[in-house]
Write an enzyme that holds these catalytic residues in place. Structure first.
Site, short mmCIF file in Angstrom:
data_model
loop_
_atom_site.label_atom_id
_atom_site.label_comp_id
_atom_site.label_asym_id
_atom_site.label_seq_id
_atom_site.Cartn_x
_atom_site.Cartn_y
_atom_site.Cartn_z
CB CYS A 8 -8.69 121.97 -41.12
SG CYS A 8 -10.47 122.29 -41.40
CG ASN A 11 -14.41 121.88 -45.15
OD1 ASN A 11 -15.42 121.65 -46.02
ND2 ASN A 11 -13.88 122.96 -45.33
CB CYS A 13 -13.02 125.58 -37.09
SG CYS A 13 -14.38 125.04 -36.00
NE ARG A 14 -8.02 123.88 -37.49
CZ ARG A 14 -7.71 122.57 -37.30
NH1 ARG A 14 -6.09 122.65 -37.03
NH2 ARG A 14 -7.89 121.34 -37.42
CB SER A 15 -9.99 124.29 -44.35
OG SER A 15 -11.25 123.62 -43.87
CG ASP A 125 -9.06 121.76 -34.29
OD1 ASP A 125 -10.20 122.60 -34.28
OD2 ASP A 125 -9.47 120.47 -34.91
P1 4NP Z 1 -11.55 122.24 -37.97
O1 4NP Z 1 -11.93 122.05 -36.44
O2 4NP Z 1 -10.92 121.07 -38.21
O3 4NP Z 1 -10.73 123.44 -37.72
O4 4NP Z 1 -12.67 122.45 -38.97
C1 4NP Z 1 -12.87 120.91 -36.22
C2 4NP Z 1 -14.03 120.81 -36.20
C3 4NP Z 1 -14.83 119.59 -35.89
C4 4NP Z 1 -14.31 118.56 -35.34
C5 4NP Z 1 -12.96 118.72 -35.24
C6 4NP Z 1 -12.19 119.81 -35.65
N1 4NP Z 1 -14.97 117.43 -34.85
O5 4NP Z 1 -14.33 116.50 -34.53
O6 4NP Z 1 -16.21 117.50 -35.06
#
Ligand code: 4NP
Length: 158
Positions: A8, A11, A13-15, A125
């Site tokens: 994702c 790394n 939240c989702r993955s 997201d």
């Molecule tokens: P993820 O979510 O891609 O599901 O891990 C996010 C976590 C942090 C950020 C973006 C997406 N960020 O911009 O910090």
């Protein structure tokens, strides 16, 4: 052994949720020895390097009784393309970013997780939407359908 890398943007939240949800599913099927499962980010944001699972994602795993171990976020690297059999992205823009890092998908290893369902689409997201329940249910459904696909295409989960 089938090697799977979930990817994702961050790394955190989702993955990692997908990593621990799939690990739990294969553990429950008794087929964990057949799988190597990991997760990575497309982004190289400094603050996301070696970060733990985001609190709300962790709470979701706890609520759903999905076991998890310590997680340190990392960015996907070029060598991951050869190391893994399946690179499972959460959304289309992850795929664009993955290809920018690993190069062309010559061996057809890169998919969106929900491409294995009857309704291929992105997993939105939760970092931006705040909707960790939708992410959890989408990921769980995608992992179930992905394992069904693996069952049909490999003789390892009977
Ligand atoms: P993820 O979510 O891609 O599901 O891990 C996010 C976590 C942090 C950020 C973006 C997406 N960020 O911009 O910090």
């Amino acid at each position: 052994m089938i090697k799977i890398l979930f990817v994702c943007l961050g790394n955190i939240c989702r993955s990692p949720m997908a990593e621990f949800i799939l690990k739990d599913m294969v553990n429950k099927k008794g087929s964990y020895k057949e799988f190597y499962i990991d997760s990575a980010a497309t982004s190289s944001y400094n603050e996301l390097e070696r970060a733990g699972i985001y609190g709300e994602a962790k709470n979701m795993l706890k609520e759903m009784k999905i076991p998890f171990t310590e997680h340190l976020s990392r960015q996907i690297k070029k060598e991951d393309y050869n190391k893994f059999d399946y690179i499972l992205a959460m959304e289309q823009k992850n795929i664009t970013n993955i290809i920018n890092i690993v190069g062309e998908d010559k061996e057809n290893k890169i998919f969106r997780l929900l491409d294995f369902t009857e309704k291929p689409r992105d997993i939105s997201d939760p970092w931006y939407s705040g909707d960790f329940y939708s992410a959890y249910y989408d990921i769980t459904y995608g992992c179930e359908k992905f394992l069904e696909y693996i069952e049909k295409n490999n003789n390892i989960l009977n």
